[in-house]
Design a protein around this motif. Structure first.
Motif, PDB file in Angstrom:
ATOM      1  N   ASP A 113      -2.413 -84.664  53.054  1.00 23.14           N
ATOM      2  CA  ASP A 113      -2.562 -86.032  52.566  1.00 23.14           C
ATOM      3  C   ASP A 113      -2.163 -86.169  51.094  1.00 23.14           C
ATOM      4  N   GLU A 114      -1.655 -85.092  50.504  1.00 20.43           N
ATOM      5  CA  GLU A 114      -1.222 -85.156  49.104  1.00 20.43           C
ATOM      6  C   GLU A 114       0.115 -85.886  49.029  1.00 20.43           C
ATOM      7  N   PRO A 115       0.316 -86.738  48.005  1.00 19.75           N
ATOM      8  CA  PRO A 115       1.584 -87.477  47.875  1.00 19.75           C
ATOM      9  C   PRO A 115       2.787 -86.528  47.838  1.00 19.75           C
ATOM     10  N   GLY A 116       3.818 -86.870  48.600  1.00 19.21           N
ATOM     11  CA  GLY A 116       5.045 -86.068  48.628  1.00 19.21           C
ATOM     12  C   GLY A 116       4.883 -84.717  49.286  1.00 19.21           C
ATOM     13  N   SER A 117       3.874 -84.556  50.098  1.00 24.76           N
ATOM     14  CA  SER A 117       3.584 -83.264  50.725  1.00 24.76           C
ATOM     15  C   SER A 117       4.729 -82.817  51.628  1.00 24.76           C
ATOM     16  N   GLU A 118       5.011 -81.527  51.591  1.00 25.11           N
ATOM     17  CA  GLU A 118       6.006 -80.946  52.500  1.00 25.11           C
ATOM     18  C   GLU A 118       5.286 -80.456  53.750  1.00 25.11           C
ATOM     19  N   SER A 119       6.024 -80.250  54.802  1.00 27.51           N
ATOM     20  CA  SER A 119       5.449 -79.803  56.065  1.00 27.51           C
ATOM     21  C   SER A 119       4.745 -78.459  55.898  1.00 27.51           C
ATOM     22  N   LEU A 120       3.536 -78.368  56.466  1.00 28.78           N
ATOM     23  CA  LEU A 120       2.831 -77.084  56.506  1.00 28.78           C
ATOM     24  C   LEU A 120       3.412 -76.212  57.607  1.00 28.78           C
ATOM     25  N   GLY A 121       3.974 -76.859  58.631  1.00 30.15           N
ATOM     26  CA  GLY A 121       4.525 -76.140  59.773  1.00 30.15           C
ATOM     27  C   GLY A 121       4.324 -76.938  61.046  1.00 30.15           C
ATOM     28  N   THR A 122       4.499 -76.269  62.170  1.00 32.39           N
ATOM     29  CA  THR A 122       4.429 -76.903  63.484  1.00 32.39           C
ATOM     30  C   THR A 122       3.284 -76.300  64.283  1.00 32.39           C
ATOM     31  N   ILE A 123       2.571 -77.149  65.017  1.00 30.56           N
ATOM     32  CA  ILE A 123       1.472 -76.661  65.860  1.00 30.56           C
ATOM     33  C   ILE A 123       2.071 -75.929  67.060  1.00 30.56           C
ATOM     34  N   ILE A 124       1.641 -74.666  67.231  1.00 26.55           N
ATOM     35  CA  ILE A 124       2.191 -73.848  68.317  1.00 26.55           C
ATOM     36  C   ILE A 124       1.169 -73.557  69.414  1.00 26.55           C
ATOM     37  N   LYS A 162       5.449 -87.420  66.241  1.00 25.00           N
ATOM     38  CA  LYS A 162       5.142 -85.974  66.266  1.00 25.00           C
ATOM     39  C   LYS A 162       4.725 -85.504  64.866  1.00 25.00           C
ATOM     40  N   ARG A 163       3.873 -86.314  64.196  1.00 21.17           N
ATOM     41  CA  ARG A 163       3.461 -86.039  62.819  1.00 21.17           C
ATOM     42  C   ARG A 163       1.942 -86.164  62.702  1.00 21.17           C
ATOM     43  N   ILE A 164       1.337 -85.165  62.092  1.00 27.61           N
ATOM     44  CA  ILE A 164      -0.108 -85.151  61.891  1.00 27.61           C
ATOM     45  C   ILE A 164      -0.388 -84.970  60.402  1.00 27.61           C
ATOM     46  N   THR A 165      -1.310 -85.778  59.883  1.00 26.40           N
ATOM     47  CA  THR A 165      -1.706 -85.673  58.476  1.00 26.40           C
ATOM     48  C   THR A 165      -3.109 -85.095  58.418  1.00 26.40           C
ATOM     49  N   VAL A 166      -3.256 -84.070  57.574  1.00 25.46           N
ATOM     50  CA  VAL A 166      -4.556 -83.411  57.432  1.00 25.46           C
ATOM     51  C   VAL A 166      -4.976 -83.366  55.969  1.00 25.46           C
ATOM     52  N   HIS A 167      -6.275 -83.239  55.763  1.00 15.59           N
ATOM     53  CA  HIS A 167      -6.826 -83.019  54.422  1.00 15.59           C
ATOM     54  C   HIS A 167      -7.228 -81.552  54.383  1.00 15.59           C
ATOM     55  N   LEU A 168      -6.609 -80.792  53.482  1.00 15.76           N
ATOM     56  CA  LEU A 168      -6.909 -79.371  53.398  1.00 15.76           C
ATOM     57  C   LEU A 168      -8.177 -79.135  52.586  1.00 15.76           C
ATOM     58  N   MET A 169      -9.219 -78.757  53.285  1.00 15.09           N
ATOM     59  CA  MET A 169     -10.463 -78.412  52.602  1.00 15.09           C
ATOM     60  C   MET A 169     -10.288 -77.023  51.999  1.00 15.09           C
ATOM     61  N   GLU A 170     -11.076 -76.727  50.995  1.00 14.98           N
ATOM     62  CA  GLU A 170     -10.981 -75.433  50.310  1.00 14.98           C
ATOM     63  C   GLU A 170     -11.137 -74.294  51.317  1.00 14.98           C
ATOM     64  N   GLY A 171     -10.247 -73.315  51.229  1.00 14.43           N
ATOM     65  CA  GLY A 171     -10.328 -72.134  52.090  1.00 14.43           C
ATOM     66  C   GLY A 171      -9.540 -72.222  53.388  1.00 14.43           C
ATOM     67  N   LEU A 172      -8.884 -73.336  53.662  1.00 12.92           N
ATOM     68  CA  LEU A 172      -8.137 -73.455  54.918  1.00 12.92           C
ATOM     69  C   LEU A 172      -6.803 -72.709  54.885  1.00 12.92           C
ATOM     70  N   LEU A 173      -6.170 -72.670  53.728  1.00 10.11           N
ATOM     71  CA  LEU A 173      -4.887 -71.975  53.655  1.00 10.11           C
ATOM     72  C   LEU A 173      -5.129 -70.473  53.465  1.00 10.11           C
TER      73      LEU A 173
END
Length: 174
Positions: A113-124, A162-173
Motif C-alpha cells: 500500500d506504499e505509494p509507487g510500490s513495485e510488485s512483491l511477486g506473484t501468488i503461487i 489480478k492485483r492484490i494490495t497488502v499492508h506489510l506489517m513488521e516482520g512479514l518480509l
C-alpha cells in the motif's frame, strides 16, 4: 472445451457395492457430491475422461463415501482409484463478498500500500495451516514471502486485474 475445477480425488473403493471414497478438494462438498450432480472423472492412467452422476453421498472420517448411478459392484469402480474428479467452471458456487476461489487468487500479483510500490511477486500457492489462509508469494528473486490472509494485511483484491494490495506489517518480509 470449458475450464474445469478439481473437486476431489477418488482414493479408494468402499465396500463391495460400488461405493467410492473421495478426498474432497472443495469448500462445498455438500453441493459437489449431492444427488444428481455430475462429476467428470479423469482416470489416473490417462484414459478418456467421462461423466458420472452422484446417486448418494455421506461424510465418513474426513472423506466422502459416494455412490454413483449405474455402478453397483466394486469391480466396476476399482480401476478408477487415483482418478481426479472435476466439474465445469460454470458450476461455481457464488461466494460471499471478500471470499475468493483459490484459482482466482493464485497467479495474482501482490503490491504494498506504499505509494509507487513495485510488485512483491506473484501468488503461487495457498496454505491452510489453521486460523487463516496464508498466500505464498514468489518474488522475482529471493525467498518466498508468506502473507497471512487477515483484514489488517490484505487491503484490496482485484480479481479482474489480478492485483492484490497488502499492508506489510513488521516482520512479514524475509
Amino acid at each position: 472445451m470449458t475450464e474445469e475445477l478439481t473437486v476431489g480425488k477418488l482414493v479408494n473403493t468402499h465396500g463391495i457395492r460400488g461405493e467410492i471414497k473421495i478426498f474432497s478438494h472443495t469448500d462445498f462438498p455438500e453441493v459437489r457430491f449431492a444427488p444428481e450432480k455430475k462429476l467428470i472423472v479423469y482416470p489416473p492412467n490417462g484414459g478418456a475422461r467421462f461423466e458420472v452422476i452422484v446417486e448418494s453421498a455421506r461424510e465418513h472420517k474426513g472423506m466422502f463415501i459416494v455412490k454413483l448411478k449405474g455402478y453397483t459392484d466394486i469391480n466396476q469402480v476399482e480401476k478408477y482409484k487415483g482418478s481426479v474428479l472435476k466439474v465445469p467452471s460454470k458450476d461455481l458456487v457464488e461466494l460471499p463478498e471478500n471470499e475468493y476461489y483459490f484459482h482466482h487468487i493464485v497467479g495474482c500479483e501482490v503490491f504494498t500500500d506504499e505509494p509507487g510500490s513495485e510488485s512483491l511477486g506473484t501468488i503461487i500457492e495457498i496454505l491452510q495451516p489453521g486460523a487463516n489462509d496464508v498466500w505464498v508469494v514468489k518474488p522475482v528473486k529471493g525467498q518466498d514471502i508468506l502473507i497471512p490472509v487477515i483484514p489488517d494485511v490484505v487491503l484490496d483484491v482485484d480479481i479482474e486485474a489480478k492485483r492484490i494490495t497488502v499492508h506489510l506489517m513488521e516482520g512479514l518480509l524475509p
